[in-house]
Design a protein around this motif. Structure first.
Motif, PDB file in Angstrom:
ATOM      1  N   ASP A  43       4.240  13.664  -3.149  1.00 51.45           N
ATOM      2  CA  ASP A  43       2.797  13.848  -2.953  1.00 51.45           C
ATOM      3  C   ASP A  43       2.477  15.125  -2.164  1.00 51.45           C
ATOM      4  OD1 ASP A  43       3.578  13.035  -0.484  1.00 51.45           O
ATOM      5  OD2 ASP A  43       2.839  10.992  -0.698  1.00 51.45           O
ATOM      6  N   ARG A  44       3.463  16.017  -2.077  1.00 43.43           N
ATOM      7  CA  ARG A  44       3.280  17.344  -1.488  1.00 43.43           C
ATOM      8  C   ARG A  44       2.760  17.311  -0.064  1.00 43.43           C
ATOM      9  NH1 ARG A  44       4.202  21.305  -4.679  1.00 43.43           N
ATOM     10  NH2 ARG A  44       3.115  22.837  -3.429  1.00 43.43           N
ATOM     11  N   LEU A  86       4.662  17.502   2.466  1.00 46.94           N
ATOM     12  CA  LEU A  86       5.538  18.370   3.269  1.00 46.94           C
ATOM     13  C   LEU A  86       4.864  19.720   3.508  1.00 46.94           C
ATOM     14  CD1 LEU A  86       8.349  18.479   4.595  1.00 46.94           C
ATOM     15  CD2 LEU A  86       9.176  19.588   2.546  1.00 46.94           C
ATOM     16  N   ASP A  87       4.147  20.204   2.474  1.00 45.71           N
ATOM     17  CA  ASP A  87       3.458  21.486   2.622  1.00 45.71           C
ATOM     18  C   ASP A  87       2.481  21.432   3.784  1.00 45.71           C
ATOM     19  OD1 ASP A  87       4.865  22.183   0.476  1.00 45.71           O
ATOM     20  OD2 ASP A  87       3.219  22.124  -0.961  1.00 45.71           O
ATOM     21  N   GLY A  88       1.754  20.323   3.870  1.00 38.93           N
ATOM     22  CA  GLY A  88       0.801  20.167   4.964  1.00 38.93           C
ATOM     23  C   GLY A  88       1.491  20.140   6.305  1.00 38.93           C
ATOM     24  N   LEU A  89       2.612  19.433   6.318  1.00 40.61           N
ATOM     25  CA  LEU A  89       3.382  19.301   7.563  1.00 40.61           C
ATOM     26  C   LEU A  89       3.865  20.671   8.034  1.00 40.61           C
ATOM     27  CD1 LEU A  89       4.040  16.689   9.018  1.00 40.61           C
ATOM     28  CD2 LEU A  89       6.282  16.717   7.944  1.00 40.61           C
ATOM     29  N   LEU A  90       4.251  21.509   7.064  1.00 39.87           N
ATOM     30  CA  LEU A  90       4.804  22.809   7.430  1.00 39.87           C
ATOM     31  C   LEU A  90       3.717  23.793   7.839  1.00 39.87           C
ATOM     32  CD1 LEU A  90       7.447  23.105   4.603  1.00 39.87           C
ATOM     33  CD2 LEU A  90       7.890  22.720   7.021  1.00 39.87           C
ATOM     34  N   LEU A  91       2.443  23.481   7.453  1.00 38.85           N
ATOM     35  CA  LEU A  91       1.343  24.368   7.826  1.00 38.85           C
ATOM     36  C   LEU A  91       0.923  24.163   9.275  1.00 38.85           C
ATOM     37  CD1 LEU A  91      -0.925  24.299   4.654  1.00 38.85           C
ATOM     38  CD2 LEU A  91       0.317  26.234   5.617  1.00 38.85           C
ATOM     39  N   LEU A  92       1.359  23.044   9.863  1.00 39.14           N
ATOM     40  CA  LEU A  92       0.985  22.761  11.242  1.00 39.14           C
ATOM     41  C   LEU A  92       1.460  23.878  12.164  1.00 39.14           C
ATOM     42  CD1 LEU A  92       1.800  18.958  11.510  1.00 39.14           C
ATOM     43  CD2 LEU A  92      -0.438  20.025  11.475  1.00 39.14           C
ATOM     44  N   SER A 126      15.996  17.862  -2.022  1.00 41.75           N
ATOM     45  CA  SER A 126      14.665  17.397  -2.396  1.00 41.75           C
ATOM     46  C   SER A 126      13.982  18.408  -3.315  1.00 41.75           C
ATOM     47  CB  SER A 126      13.818  17.182  -1.142  1.00 41.75           C
ATOM     48  OG  SER A 126      13.483  18.420  -0.567  1.00 41.75           O
ATOM     49  N   ASN A 127      14.513  19.645  -3.376  1.00 43.07           N
ATOM     50  CA  ASN A 127      13.940  20.664  -4.249  1.00 43.07           C
ATOM     51  C   ASN A 127      14.445  20.583  -5.681  1.00 43.07           C
ATOM     52  OD1 ASN A 127      12.344  22.738  -2.539  1.00 43.07           O
ATOM     53  ND2 ASN A 127      14.145  22.230  -1.334  1.00 43.07           N
TER      54      ASN A 127
END
Lengths: 75, 246, 195
Positions: free
Chosen positions: C39-40, C42-48, C117-118
């Motif tokens: 559900d993507r 991780l991208d949000g997590l990495l933007l923190l 995971s990629n």
């Protein structure tokens, strides 16, 4: 010379080389003959041969792919 | 095309900026490797005397040891070019890393084939879970995993980065694998070159080993040049696919 | 260096415990990035804001907690099934081995979960990549645990001393593994998760 690349011909060629190699070892230096020694060196050289062959085959394939892609792009 | 001579040497290979058109003329290198392989075989079978304890089977050692050295060297090169790739992000560095990984796996496979063939007559068994054998096998599995990982990542850049991470972590793991397994169990003969007191080879055997090492190293460079050229062509094809898709 | 007394129930117990931990890890590590990739999030997590390695540390701590929970379940069960003498004392003695071994395995597992995971087929690739790499940690953990159990359950002073010396050797191997794994994971996590 296309028949040279036929798998049966290749396998026969390898068998002849392998047997010949073993016989050569047997003849030239009878005291050094041991089946496992013979097997180790023959297997190594068969592996060399097949790996080189696969590298050349894969390279030729990619070259063909590039050529056809270039033709496609030129259109 | 630049002058053909420097292209045929290993040093030029390692330091070149790298593009698919380099190393086109490798005939001299191929010929040198072929001649050295032939000469090394003559040495191994005709001029080097039998070993006293193990008999003639000991001759497997003259190729087995160079295979192992070259495999380890290739894995070290994977490590170096993976670090370089993460730092500089040039495609040719990734090509060098994967070429070394594949050629290294090839030689590691040969180590795992010739080793048991020597062990059966000398130890009485083909395989034993001894330190060197097990760590070579684990090493083989790690780099097979490296190759497998690359097959399952589509994006060129992601593939390069992820496999670089595995290449670095895997090589850092090598001493740990070796020492942990050695602490566990060992039976393999100690290194005969610089292996401490009581180890050593008769000069004629040592010379034969060095000639075999040179021959196998030359052959490794031949294979590496071919594999590297293939990878550069693949990268070219991938950019062409992208252009065609765009 | 190998202690000849191995092969008794202590090897069986430590083998059983670590097989459970290894399998729990392989199943758990994959989940910790798998759902986020789908559900993507991780991208949000990495933007923190802040250091990205905080994400790695967090994930590792979660995996560590998971493995400790498995161990908390398996160790009493092992005592119940095998009735080793002085089991409570043995559990106390193997705590350092257990902690260091689980830490190294969790760190390597989290990094390799991030790597796989990629990919397509990540559930298959993770164990194939992780198991050979985790060999030193697993060997040192199994052997160290067996030594701790042996030291706790033996009557002979000599055997006990020998086992303790051997256990310390394995602890040293585990410390080396943990240091190298943590350093490598902190370094490699950033490029692995970047877009």
């Amino acid at each position: 010379m296309h028949w040279l690349k036929h798998p049966v011909v290749v396998a026969l060629g390898i068998a002849v080389v392998a047997v010949g190699f073993g016989k050569l070892i047997e003849r030239l230096a009878a005291e050094t003959y041991h089946p496992f020694l013979y097997a180790a060196y023959t297997l190594s050289f068969i592996a060399f041969f097949f790996y080189l062959r696969s590298l050349d085959a894969r390279t030729a394939e990619v070259k063909r792919e590039i050529d056809s892609l270039r033709k496609e792009l030129r259109k | 095309m630049s002058a053909p001579l420097p292209n045929n040497t290993g040093a030029a290979l390692l330091y070149s900026k790298g593009c698919a058109t380099r190393f086109r003329n490798t005939f001299a290198l191929d010929l040198a490797a072929l001649l050295m392989l032939a000469y090394s075989l003559c040495r191994v079978f005709l001029t080097t005397p039998n070993e006293k304890m193990q008999g003639t089977v000991q001759r497997i050692f003259y190729y087995h040891v160079p295979f192992a050295w070259v495999a380890l060297f290739a894995f070290f090169m994977v490590f170096i070019f993976s670090i370089l790739y993460l730092a500089r992000r040039r495609e040719w560095m990734d090509a060098m890393a994967v070429s070394n990984a594949e050629v290294g796996v090839f030689f590691c496979t040969l180590v795992l084939i010739t080793g048991p063939l020597w062990a059966k007559p000398v130890w009485g068994v083909y395989w034993d879970w001894d330190a060197r054998l097990t760590s070579t096998f684990v090493l083989w599995l790690i780099y097979l995993g490296y190759m497998l990982l690359r097959a399952f990542v589509h994006d060129t850049h992601r593939r390069a980065v992820l496999s670089a991470a595995v290449g670095i972590f895997g090589f850092l793991d090598v001493p740990l694998v070796y020492f942990s397994i050695r602490l566990f169990n060992t039976q393999h003969p100690k290194p005969v070159i610089a292996g401490g007191e009581g180890s050593g080879l008769a000069p004629v055997m040592r010379n034969t080993l060095f000639i075999c090492l040179i021959a196998i190293t030359l052959f490794y460079v031949c294979l590496l040049v071919r594999r590297y050229r293939l990878e550069r062509l693949r990268q070219e094809a991938e950019t062409l696919w992208e252009e065609a898709g765009a | 260096m190998r202690t000849e007394t191995l092969g008794g129930p202590e090897t069986l117990i430590s083998g059983m415990v670590w097989v459970a931990v290894a399998f729990a890890g392989m199943l758990g590590f994959g989940r910790c990035f798998g759902s986020e990739k789908d559900d993507r999030s991780l991208d949000g997590l990495l933007l923190l804001p802040g250091d990205r390695s905080a994400v790695l540390v967090g994930k590792t701590l979660f995996n560590l907690a998971l493995l400790f929970a498995v161990e908390a379940l398996v160790l009493p069960l092992a005592g119940l099934f095998f009735h080793p003498p002085e089991w409570g004392c043995a559990i106390l003695m193997l705590t350092p081995v257990l902690f260091l071994g689980t830490l190294g395995y969790a760190v390597a597992g989290t990094l390799f979960a991030a790597i796989t995971s990629n990919t397509r087929l990540r559930d298959l690739l993770l164990p194939i990549l992780l198991l050979p790499v985790a060999v030193p940690v697993l060997i040192a953990s199994v052997e160290g645990t067996a030594m701790a159990v042996q030291a706790a359950s033996t009557d002979s002073v000599l055997v006990r001393q020998e086992s303790l010396v051997s256990m310390k050797g394995w602890i040293r191997v585990l410390i080396a593994c943990d240091v190298i794994y943590i350093a490598a994971a902190l370094w490699l996590f950033e490029p692995v998760v970047e877009e």
